[in-house]
Design a protein around this motif. Structure first.
Motif, PDB file in Angstrom:
ATOM      1  N   ASP A  22       8.592 -27.575 -36.459  1.00 13.11           N
ATOM      2  CA  ASP A  22       8.989 -26.477 -35.566  1.00 13.11           C
ATOM      3  C   ASP A  22       7.765 -25.884 -34.875  1.00 13.11           C
ATOM      4  O   ASP A  22       6.673 -25.780 -35.460  1.00 13.11           O
ATOM      5  N   VAL A  38       6.266 -22.510 -33.466  1.00 13.54           N
ATOM      6  CA  VAL A  38       6.481 -21.089 -33.746  1.00 13.54           C
ATOM      7  C   VAL A  38       5.378 -20.256 -33.101  1.00 13.54           C
ATOM      8  O   VAL A  38       4.352 -20.778 -32.655  1.00 13.54           O
ATOM      9  N   SER A  39       5.632 -18.964 -33.059  1.00 12.27           N
ATOM     10  CA  SER A  39       4.613 -17.979 -32.702  1.00 12.27           C
ATOM     11  C   SER A  39       4.499 -16.983 -33.844  1.00 12.27           C
ATOM     12  O   SER A  39       5.491 -16.689 -34.524  1.00 12.27           O
ATOM     13  N   ARG A  62       2.447 -25.414 -34.288  1.00 11.60           N
ATOM     14  CA  ARG A  62       3.423 -26.307 -34.908  1.00 11.60           C
ATOM     15  C   ARG A  62       3.268 -26.270 -36.429  1.00 11.60           C
ATOM     16  O   ARG A  62       2.164 -26.397 -36.958  1.00 11.60           O
ATOM     17  N   ASN A 116       1.371 -20.788 -29.193  1.00 14.08           N
ATOM     18  CA  ASN A 116       2.315 -21.641 -29.907  1.00 14.08           C
ATOM     19  C   ASN A 116       1.616 -22.516 -30.941  1.00 14.08           C
ATOM     20  O   ASN A 116       0.573 -23.123 -30.655  1.00 14.08           O
ATOM     21  N   TYR A 142      13.210 -17.494 -39.365  1.00 15.21           N
ATOM     22  CA  TYR A 142      12.666 -16.803 -38.196  1.00 15.21           C
ATOM     23  C   TYR A 142      12.944 -15.311 -38.288  1.00 15.21           C
ATOM     24  O   TYR A 142      13.958 -14.881 -38.846  1.00 15.21           O
ATOM     25  N   SER A 143      12.007 -14.521 -37.770  1.00 14.53           N
ATOM     26  CA  SER A 143      11.994 -13.051 -37.798  1.00 14.53           C
ATOM     27  C   SER A 143      11.580 -12.495 -39.154  1.00 14.53           C
ATOM     28  O   SER A 143      11.610 -11.280 -39.363  1.00 14.53           O
ATOM     29  N   VAL A 145      12.781 -22.026 -41.045  1.00 11.64           N
ATOM     30  CA  VAL A 145      11.662 -22.678 -40.359  1.00 11.64           C
ATOM     31  C   VAL A 145      11.460 -24.042 -41.008  1.00 11.64           C
ATOM     32  O   VAL A 145      11.386 -24.156 -42.233  1.00 11.64           O
ATOM     33  N   GLU A 155      12.347 -16.062 -28.586  1.00  9.08           N
ATOM     34  CA  GLU A 155      13.745 -16.474 -28.446  1.00  9.08           C
ATOM     35  C   GLU A 155      14.528 -16.185 -29.734  1.00  9.08           C
ATOM     36  O   GLU A 155      14.167 -16.609 -30.813  1.00  9.08           O
ATOM     37  N   ALA A 170       8.203 -16.134 -35.373  1.00  6.79           N
ATOM     38  CA  ALA A 170       9.255 -16.146 -34.357  1.00  6.79           C
ATOM     39  C   ALA A 170       9.183 -17.446 -33.564  1.00  6.79           C
ATOM     40  O   ALA A 170       8.208 -18.198 -33.642  1.00  6.79           O
ATOM     41  N   ARG A 171      10.233 -17.696 -32.779  1.00  9.99           N
ATOM     42  CA  ARG A 171      10.207 -18.815 -31.851  1.00  9.99           C
ATOM     43  C   ARG A 171       9.321 -18.445 -30.651  1.00  9.99           C
ATOM     44  O   ARG A 171       9.066 -17.267 -30.411  1.00  9.99           O
ATOM     45  N   PRO A 172       8.834 -19.440 -29.907  1.00 11.10           N
ATOM     46  CA  PRO A 172       8.039 -19.134 -28.714  1.00 11.10           C
ATOM     47  C   PRO A 172       8.769 -18.198 -27.765  1.00 11.10           C
ATOM     48  O   PRO A 172       9.988 -18.329 -27.556  1.00 11.10           O
TER      49      PRO A 172
END
Length: 417
Positions: free
Chosen positions: A74, A76-77, A120, A118, A6-7, A70, A58, A53-55
């Motif tokens: 999961d 994700v956005s 998946r 969002n 993530y990120s 990831v 976050e 990123a997470r929804p």
């Protein structure tokens, strides 16, 4: 880095050949939601960069804890790095070209609580030796399933109109297999300074046969994706049906001013047109031969002569046919030099026919006179057009008498504005 966290900054490539990299830009759809366009683009561009990123962001850019990989399943956005908008889809509007699919746009912010942003992660295939359910660069083939509508992010090499810059349409498809190439994505580029770099050569499982087949499929589809723009005049392009008639020779340089060395891909019109006549008339010759044979007309061939003629003619005419006719089924843009392989066979057939007819109809010295005259005429035409073949730097108007057809753009292009 090998494992996506993530990120991370990513570029995503569609596995469907000819589609390209997931892309967005600050232009809006003129129809539907009129939100920011999402496309696939085949070239390197900063507008291909996305942040995973997470929804609602976050834990976004949280450096106090270790990077979180990831994983399969999961939610994700994906944030477009340049415009800070989110990969988005909705039921409200259908895709502009693939009208059975939902529209995909770039809309909203990372902090917004919008389920339509969002997606998946669904891993379909892992081509590395590390199959642990984590998303990997290059080797993991995966779907992006829209959480709200249950459709799959798809890029099927369908081109948008000019308002979409002829780039590939991206839609959210509710039909077809999840393993369809148009719905499979890979992480092509992965940037995350907090993760160690990996030697991808040791990670990827290779198969020469698979890579060979895949490479040729990609080349064929990419080649066929070079489609002509029929709404725009291009003095370089020509259609296959015009080649035997030499209707549209090609300027080899964009500049046609005095002092510029100018090349004109025109060839030798005498040989070009006469070889075309031979290719057109040969089937008629064969038809007349078999018609006479069927009607039991008096034989005009010496014993074994027909077989000798047929063996030579079918080889040369067949070579011309096989190298010319397939271009009628090509979707890509065409140029007159694509006719050259078939022209070789046409010229060989011309020489074959001249030799055959001279030996059959003419005798002795007259035969040599006809062949010699034809050779001198061909040489004279070659010399006449030689300045255009080897390069001409003077005023092109001085060569205007070499423009034998009104469709040639030798010294003046009537279609150029």
């Amino acid at each position: 880095p090998f494992t996506v966290a993530y990120s991370s900054q990513l570029t995503l490539r569609s596995l469907h050949s000819g589609s390209g990299l997931l892309h967005s830009h600050a232009h809006r759809y003129p129809v539907g939601s009129q939100q920011q366009q999402i496309t696939c683009y085949g070239h390197s561009d900063t507008n291909n960069d996305w942040i995973i990123a997470r929804p609602q962001g976050e834990g976004f850019n949280d450096t106090s804890s270790a990077p979180v990989p990831v994983r399969h399943g999961d939610i994700v956005s994906l944030m477009h790095r340049q415009t800070k908008t989110m990969l988005h889809s909705h039921r409200a509007h259908m895709a502009p070209v693939s009208t059975k699919d939902y529209e995909v746009t770039a809309y909203g912010k990372l902090s917004w609580k919008d389920r339509n942003n969002n997606w998946r992660i669904e891993i379909v295939n892992e081509q590395s030796k590390v199959a642990n359910g984590e998303l990997h660069a290059i080797t993991t083939q995966f779907n992006l399933r829209h959480v709200s509508t249950n459709c799959l992010l798809s890029a099927a090499a369908v081109k948008l109109p000019s308002w979409g810059f002829r780039q590939t349409e991206v839609s959210c498809s509710r039909e077809g297999s999840a393993q369809s190439l148009s719905k499979l994505w890979v992480v092509e580029k992965h940037v995350n300074s907090r993760l160690p770099k990996a030697d991808m050569r040791s990670m990827v499982k290779r198969s020469f046969l698979r890579d060979f087949v895949q490479l040729n499929i990609v080349m064929a589809r990419s080649n066929n994706a070079l489609i002509p723009d029929r709404d725009k005049y291009n003095h370089l392009e020509s259609d296959a049906w015009t080649w035997p008639l030499l209707l549209y020779p090609m300027r080899m340089l964009g500049s046609w001013k005095k002092g510029d060395i100018k090349y004109y891909e025109v060839g030798n019109p005498l040989l070009w047109w006469s070889s075309t006549i031979c290719c057109v008339l040969l089937p008629l010759q064969i038809f007349l031969y078999f018609a006479r044979r069927q009607r039991k007309a008096p034989a005009v061939w010496a014993p074994g002569e027909a077989l000798h003629y047929w063996n030579g003619a079918k080889l040369l005419w067949g070579g011309w046919f096989m190298h010319y006719i397939p271009f009628f089924f090509f979707g890509r843009v065409l140029y007159i030099h694509h006719a050259l392989p078939s022209l070789y066979f046409a010229l060989l057939l011309l020489a074959f026919e001249i030799d055959y007819l001279c030996r059959r109809i003419l005798q002795g010295r007259l035969q040599n006179v006809i062949v010699g005259t034809w050779a001198v005429a061909a040489l004279a035409v070659f010399c006449w057009f030689a300045p255009l073949t080897f390069g001409y730097s003077g005023e092109i108007e001085q060569l205007k008498y070499r423009q034998w057809l009104p469709t040639w753009n030798l010294y003046r292009d009537k279609y150029m504005v």
